[in-house]
Design a protein around this motif. Structure first.
Motif, PDB file in Angstrom:
ATOM      1  N   ILE A  62       0.830  -1.200   0.000  1.00 53.60           N
ATOM      2  CA  ILE A  62       0.000   0.000   0.000  1.00 53.60           C
ATOM      3  C   ILE A  62       0.866   1.252   0.000  1.00 53.60           C
ATOM      4  N   TYR A  63       1.899   1.219   0.833  1.00 49.62           N
ATOM      5  CA  TYR A  63       2.779   2.396   0.972  1.00 49.62           C
ATOM      6  C   TYR A  63       4.164   2.102   0.409  1.00 49.62           C
ATOM      7  N   ASN A  64       4.801   3.136  -0.100  1.00 50.71           N
ATOM      8  CA  ASN A  64       6.185   3.004  -0.569  1.00 50.71           C
ATOM      9  C   ASN A  64       7.175   3.065   0.581  1.00 50.71           C
ATOM     10  N   ALA A  65       6.773   3.724   1.666  1.00 51.62           N
ATOM     11  CA  ALA A  65       7.647   3.825   2.838  1.00 51.62           C
ATOM     12  C   ALA A  65       6.787   4.060   4.067  1.00 51.62           C
ATOM     13  N   LEU A  66       7.282   3.590   5.219  1.00 49.61           N
ATOM     14  CA  LEU A  66       6.534   3.768   6.473  1.00 49.61           C
ATOM     15  C   LEU A  66       7.433   4.474   7.480  1.00 49.61           C
ATOM     16  N   HIS A  67       6.844   5.386   8.242  1.00 52.50           N
ATOM     17  CA  HIS A  67       7.630   6.166   9.195  1.00 52.50           C
ATOM     18  C   HIS A  67       6.962   6.138  10.562  1.00 52.50           C
ATOM     19  N   LEU A  68       7.721   5.720  11.559  1.00 51.46           N
ATOM     20  CA  LEU A  68       7.218   5.786  12.934  1.00 51.46           C
ATOM     21  C   LEU A  68       7.598   7.159  13.483  1.00 51.46           C
ATOM     22  N   GLU A  69       6.622   8.017  13.584  1.00 56.50           N
ATOM     23  CA  GLU A  69       6.912   9.396  14.006  1.00 56.50           C
ATOM     24  C   GLU A  69       5.784   9.894  14.904  1.00 56.50           C
ATOM     25  N   GLU A  70       6.103  10.932  15.623  1.00 58.93           N
ATOM     26  CA  GLU A  70       5.129  11.491  16.571  1.00 58.93           C
ATOM     27  C   GLU A  70       4.850  12.942  16.207  1.00 58.93           C
ATOM     28  N   LEU A  71       3.598  13.216  15.917  1.00 53.80           N
ATOM     29  CA  LEU A  71       3.247  14.602  15.575  1.00 53.80           C
ATOM     30  C   LEU A  71       3.484  15.503  16.777  1.00 53.80           C
ATOM     31  N   GLY A  72       3.884  16.743  16.482  1.00 51.63           N
ATOM     32  CA  GLY A  72       4.211  17.677  17.572  1.00 51.63           C
ATOM     33  C   GLY A  72       5.713  17.761  17.737  1.00 51.63           C
ATOM     34  N   ASN A  73       6.414  16.640  17.460  1.00 48.48           N
ATOM     35  CA  ASN A  73       7.884  16.662  17.465  1.00 48.48           C
ATOM     36  C   ASN A  73       8.381  17.146  16.105  1.00 48.48           C
TER      37      ASN A  73
END
Ligand code: PLP
Length: 622
Positions: free
Chosen positions: A516-527
């Protein structure tokens, strides 16, 4: 509510050259295919006709010749319909009164009618879930009816059965194979055009087929005896057979057969051939554009779990001009709703297995004394949907049709008394850990819950709306991608360049092996996010900027990673107006982005949503 307004019944127009030739024929009155002078003797392509009038009288002969070059047959005979072709083919191979003729239970009424016309008795063979001949049932029908020596194999809606196996079976059992190619001109099995796998092939040029002459049919074969029979039986009396080009050369063959062959007067008119001949050069283009429309619609429908699209066997190259699919897991009441609601919105869908449909075997009572028991076919065609995709439809039309089908289906599948969030969703999160924990543990039942509460209706709507704002190859970041529900919808409308961002590792793990995705990112909004400035063409986000899940400062980072002129499409809760919409507007006031769309979409019971589309300013700083 968006409706589709084009007609599903629009036939293809006749090329100008065909119109002009038809007019010329009418002016000269040369409408009869054998309208040559009496001293005419043996027309072959090589011999020049002595005047323009006589030249005009050869449209049908030329069509037969040109068609034979395309289908790669030695002999072609043009007649007035495919039904007539099948009738003549059966007579040619020797069907006599009361003879059993095997044929598909899933086909058009013209096929068993032609069998009955030839004096035969149809023996119906079941189809399987791919809408093709069920080989096991074919074998068992041959066992039960060892006297059945003929088989009209119908490539209904261009679905091609396993021809290697069928040819073997027919050879072993001494069965004559006749191919009904009415809907499969240009389709191939193992690199060879269908129509070259049996004794005789039959084609249609009725308006809804690939070639359009209103009515018309063609018989193609490599067998001289069968060809001579068809030429004579179609209505070539005295020495008229000499006026054919794509015919066996041996005049004796015709002279010997002639007294034994009735003249059924099924000739094609010269006018018909005149409108068909110029269409031949567009065939390849028509086939490839039909395939594109087909591919586009199956892509659009690929995000739906309740639609099964039959897939062709490996050796098949199709030439589709319509789509067939099966509804899965719907109650009969839901099926009725589906038919009614799609029809109300302009999308004409027929179900084959209906009493008002001439493709339902139970409506062919003329062909049997006792209704045959065809459980497999029944179970498939009772939920098999049929949509025409005429060449007047462009890519936008196809997407709209797909959108409407999904919109109707998702709404029907939404469970009315379903609690939006049966496992409880706090309206307020104290810490980011609370948010992360919630989504991590939600993963396994997330999709089902969102099907049940109708969230899929909203996602389909967002993805479809974005087709007006974004190009297909746009680099998109899906913020709060979760289990990929939104991106699956985006994929279905042709957006393939998508990356996912989420706070939940469990969600990302689930997505790892899916395309589904070309890349996945574990991230936290606000940072601070790990992306370069101006990285993405577009950002999309649903179900994130709600319930105080993410800090208000998130927007600043989003503006940073978005390209100037890029789009941010975000779904907000109307009830959260002050919470998230206000800071968005503040950035508008600062000229960081402009609002280009704000529209309400209500699907959940517990709250109302709106889609806001913002465009980052092209000039200025951030
Ligand atoms: C249309 C069709 C026919 C009949 O063709 P006519 O030219 O209308 O007689 C036969 N078989 C199939 C599978 C068809 O789709």
């Amino acid at each position: 509510m968006i409706k589709f307004t084009k007609s599903f019944k629009t036939p293809d127009p006749i090329p100008q050259a065909g119109i002009e030739q038809a007019i010329k024929l009418m002016q000269k009155g040369r409408l009869y295919r054998y309208n040559f002078s009496d001293d005419f003797n043996n027309y072959s392509q090589r011999c020049e006709l002595n005047n323009e009038d006589e030249e005009l009288a050869t449209e049908v002969a030329k069509l037969e010749h040109e068609f034979s070059l395309y289908t790669k047959h030695k002999y072609v005979v043009a007649v007035n319909s495919c039904g007539s072709s099948i009738f003549l083919a059966l007579k040619a191979v020797g069907v006599e009164l009361g003879n059993k003729v095997l044929t598909n239970a899933f086909t058009f009424t013209a096929v068993p009618s032609s069998i009955v016309h030839a004096g035969g008795v149809p023996i119906y063979v079941e189809c399987n879930s791919e809408y093709i001949i069920d080989i096991e049932d074919l074998q068992s029908k041959i066992k039960v009816h060892p006297d059945a020596k003929f088989f009209v194999l119908s490539y209904m809606r261009g679905h091609i059965s396993n021809l290697d196996t069928i040819k073997n079976i027919c050879n072993q059992a001494g069965i004559y194979l006749i191919e009904d190619c009415a809907h499969s001109l240009g389709a191939e099995w193992d690199g060879q055009l269908v129509g070259n796998h049996g004794e005789i092939a039959c084609f249609s040029t009725q308006s809804y087929k690939l070639l359009n002459s209103g009515e018309g049919g063609l018989i193609a074969t490599n067998n001289a005896q069968f060809a001579a029979y068809c030429i004579l039986a179609a209505g070539s009396y005295e020495k008229l057979y000499k006026k054919h080009i794509a015919r066996p050369d041996d005049d004796n063959l015709f002279e010997k057969l002639k007294p034994h062959v009735p003249n059924f007067s099924l000739r094609m008119s010269n006018l018909t051939a005149a409108v068909l001949r110029p269409q031949m050069e567009y065939l390849e283009h028509k086939i490839s554009s039909g395939q594109q429309r087909y591919d586009c619609l199956i892509q659009t429908l690929s995000s739906v779990r309740n639609i099964y699209i039959p897939s062709p066997l490996k050796k098949v190259k199709r030439a589709p001009d319509s789509l067939q699919f099966n509804l899965v897991g719907l109650t009969s009441e839901q099926v009725e709703q589906f038919l009614q609601q799609t029809s109300e919105r302009g999308v004409a869908i027929q179900i084959f297995g209906r009493y008002d449909n001439s493709r339902y075997y139970k409506n062919w009572q003329y062909s049997f004394k006792e209704t045959p028991c065809l459980e497999k076919t029944e179970s498939i065609i009772s939920l098999a949907c049929d949509i025409r995709l005429p060449s007047s439809f462009d890519a936008d039309d196809i997407k709209l049709i797909g959108y409407i089908i999904k919109d109707v289906l998702y709404k029907i599948l939404r469970i009315d008394d379903h609690q939006d969030y049966p496992n409880g969703l706090t309206d307020h999160f104290e810490t980011i850990e609370e948010v992360r924990g919630k989504y991590d543990s939600w993963v396994l039942f997330y999709d089902q819950e969102h099907y049940d509460n109708g969230w899929t209706v909203l996602l389909n709507h967002i993805a479809y709306t974005l087709t007006s704002y974004l190009k297909q190859d746009t680099l998109i970041l899906d913020i709060g991608c979760g289990t990929g529900l939104l991106a699956r919808e985006l994929n279905s409308y042709g957006f393939k360049n998508i990356q996912g961002l989420d706070i939940s590792q469990n969600s990302l793990d689930l997505l790892k092996d899916q395309e589904i995705y070309n890349a996945l990112h574990l991230e936290e909004l606000g940072n601070t996010l790990s992306f370069a400035d101006n990285r993405f063409d577009a950002l999309v986000s649903t179900g994130v900027f709600t319930r105080n899940q993410v800090p208000l400062e998130s927007f600043k980072e989003l503006i940073r990673i978005l390209k100037p002129g890029g789009i941010f499409a975000v779904v907000l809760r109307v009830e959260d107006d002050d919470l998230y919409y206000k800071p968005i507007q503040d950035y508008c006031d600062l000229n960081m982005w402009q609002e280009i769309l704000k529209t309400k979409i209500s699907v959940l019971k517990s709250c109302n949503h709106e889609l806001v589309i913002l465009q980052k300013s092209s000039i200025g700083k951030h």
